[in-house]
Design a protein around this motif. Structure first.
Motif, mmCIF file in Angstrom:
data_model
loop_
_atom_site.group_PDB
_atom_site.id
_atom_site.type_symbol
_atom_site.label_atom_id
_atom_site.label_comp_id
_atom_site.label_asym_id
_atom_site.label_seq_id
_atom_site.Cartn_x
_atom_site.Cartn_y
_atom_site.Cartn_z
ATOM 1 N N ARG A 122 0.655 -1.205 0.084
ATOM 2 C CA ARG A 122 0.103 0.098 0.130
ATOM 3 C C ARG A 122 0.888 1.422 0.000
ATOM 4 N N ALA A 123 1.956 1.264 0.786
ATOM 5 C CA ALA A 123 2.848 2.460 0.738
ATOM 6 C C ALA A 123 3.511 2.754 -0.677
ATOM 7 N N ILE A 170 4.746 2.593 8.594
ATOM 8 C CA ILE A 170 5.721 3.441 7.390
ATOM 9 C C ILE A 170 5.497 4.923 7.624
ATOM 10 N N ALA A 171 6.303 5.698 8.053
ATOM 11 C CA ALA A 171 6.097 7.077 8.119
ATOM 12 C C ALA A 171 5.819 7.675 6.851
ATOM 13 N N MET A 172 4.779 8.252 6.638
ATOM 14 C CA MET A 172 4.316 8.749 5.292
ATOM 15 C C MET A 172 3.796 10.214 5.472
ATOM 16 N N ASP A 173 4.359 11.034 4.580
ATOM 17 C CA ASP A 173 4.156 12.585 4.390
ATOM 18 C C ASP A 173 2.611 12.503 4.381
ATOM 19 N N ASP A 174 1.680 13.554 5.392
ATOM 20 C CA ASP A 174 0.260 13.536 5.124
ATOM 21 C C ASP A 174 -0.007 15.127 4.329
ATOM 22 N N LYS A 198 -4.830 11.273 3.422
ATOM 23 C CA LYS A 198 -5.424 9.839 3.871
ATOM 24 C C LYS A 198 -4.403 8.710 3.915
ATOM 25 N N SER A 199 -3.299 8.876 2.974
ATOM 26 C CA SER A 199 -2.152 7.980 2.971
ATOM 27 C C SER A 199 -1.786 7.242 3.972
ATOM 28 N N PRO A 200 -1.189 8.066 4.977
ATOM 29 C CA PRO A 200 -0.781 7.318 6.578
ATOM 30 C C PRO A 200 -2.048 6.483 6.971
ATOM 31 N N ALA A 201 -3.136 6.916 7.214
ATOM 32 C CA ALA A 201 -4.276 6.039 7.605
ATOM 33 C C ALA A 201 -4.401 4.803 6.937
ATOM 34 N N LEU A 202 -4.250 4.928 5.792
ATOM 35 C CA LEU A 202 -4.658 3.709 4.681
ATOM 36 C C LEU A 202 -3.296 2.719 4.885
#
Length: 339
Positions: free
Chosen positions: A230-231, A329-333, A250-254
């Motif tokens: 997903r990341a 995984i750390a993702m920029d929101d 929404k990417s960090p939540a998913l």
């Protein structure tokens, strides 16, 4: 339609005029109008705090008083009923649903029921039906109060990032009066027309929010079941022309399955109901919205009532025969200070 930016609104500060129980008072003469705020839930609390941080005189009411008390530490006065705000120049309301708006405005102890005073302008930022909005507008007019429908787009984190947006309808004159205050709430304020049209703007916005989220869940699960993390998929999507501020947000939540609520499934279902009702009234077919509404109802039936509505991805995964795991995984929101 006119789109107004905060800088433009602030430049009007000296020209704006507030109504004070039938007498005109130049805004520049008051500099800081006396403000009332009704509803200090997750959104209302943050927005009232922005007005306090800007140096305004704010008094607040919340049905559960304990949720309003922390604002007292930031300088707010806390009142015991909405009628305690009736003598304020401008009163904002932000409540959960149509019955709540009626209760705090025209119900017992409502802000429009005081025999001695009524606000100059009443600004409602709740998401309610156009019918309820029209009823409150009529009740406000009887008290000599201007009424603006001003629903917002965002959540507490969006507010903190200064990226909230507001759609406003009602008297253009009243809009110009409170524009400098609305500008403090976020990055963009759009005047969309007379009467209740801002309600339709917000309902259409939230229906789109649900449809986009379901679509995002579907394509992400398609990629995952085909062997793509997903990341990785969402990183690619967000950097493509199909990516958006919303898909990035929404990417960090998913990816990490963090469904700390910003907007719950039952609230989304309420907005789908409002949107599909408007579509029937206006004879606008909305097959994608209708299908998504059924999927939201199914998610609620499966028990997703307290989580963020991004939990739609869990139901999509279940229906696809896979079980998701958090990828941590750390993702920029896109809402961090540097964004």
């Amino acid at each position: 339609m006119a789109r107004v930016r905060p800088a433009e609104l602030q430049s009007r500060l000296g020209q704006a005029v507030f109504q004070d129980r039938g007498t005109e008072m130049p805004y520049a003469a008051q500099q800081h109008p006396r403000i009332g705020w009704i509803g200090t839930g997750r959104m209302g609390f943050q927005l009232a705090a922005r007005l306090l941080d800007a140096g305004h005189d704010v008094a607040v009411y919340n049905r559960t008083r304990a949720k309003a008390e922390p604002l007292a530490e930031r300088g707010a006065a806390v009142v015991d009923q909405p009628a305690g705000l009736a003598d304020r120049d401008v009163v904002f309301t932000m409540v959960s649903a149509s019955p709540d708006l009626e209760a705090v405005t025209t119900g017992p102890g409502g802000v429009l029921t005081s025999p001695d005073a009524a606000p100059g302008v009443l600004v409602d930022s709740s998401t309610v039906s156009t019918q309820t909005s029209a009823l409150i507008r009529k009740a406000a007019a009887k008290r000599g109060t201007d009424f603006l429908a001003a629903p917002v787009s965002g959540n507490p984190k969006v507010i903190a990032a200064g990226k909230l947006t507001v759609a406003v309808s009602g008297s253009r004159e009243a809009f110009d009066q409170v524009g400098p205050l609305l500008a403090l709430l976020g990055r963009g304020v759009t005047y969309v027309g007379e009467d209740e049209v801002a309600r339709l703007v917000k309902i259409a916005h939230n229906v789109f929010l649900g449809v986009v989220t379901q679509s995002l869940a579907e394509i992400t699960i398609l990629a995952e079941k085909g062997g793509v993390s997903r990341a990785a998929f969402l990183e690619f999507l967000n950097d493509s022309v199909m990516g958006s501020a919303y898909s990035r947000y929404k990417s960090p939540a998913l990816v990490n399955l963090d469904f700390t609520p910003t907007f719950t499934m039952p609230l989304l279902r309420k907005d789908f109901d409002l949107g599909l009702s408007a579509a029937r009234e206006l004879e606008v077919p909305m097959p994608l919205a209708a299908a998504t509404a059924q999927l939201v109802a199914g998610a609620i039936g499966a028990g997703h009532v307290e989580e963020d509505f991004a939990a739609l991805i869990l139901e999509q995964a279940r229906n696809s025969g896979i079980t998701l795991e958090a990828q941590n995984i750390a993702m920029d929101d896109g809402l961090s200070p540097h964004a």
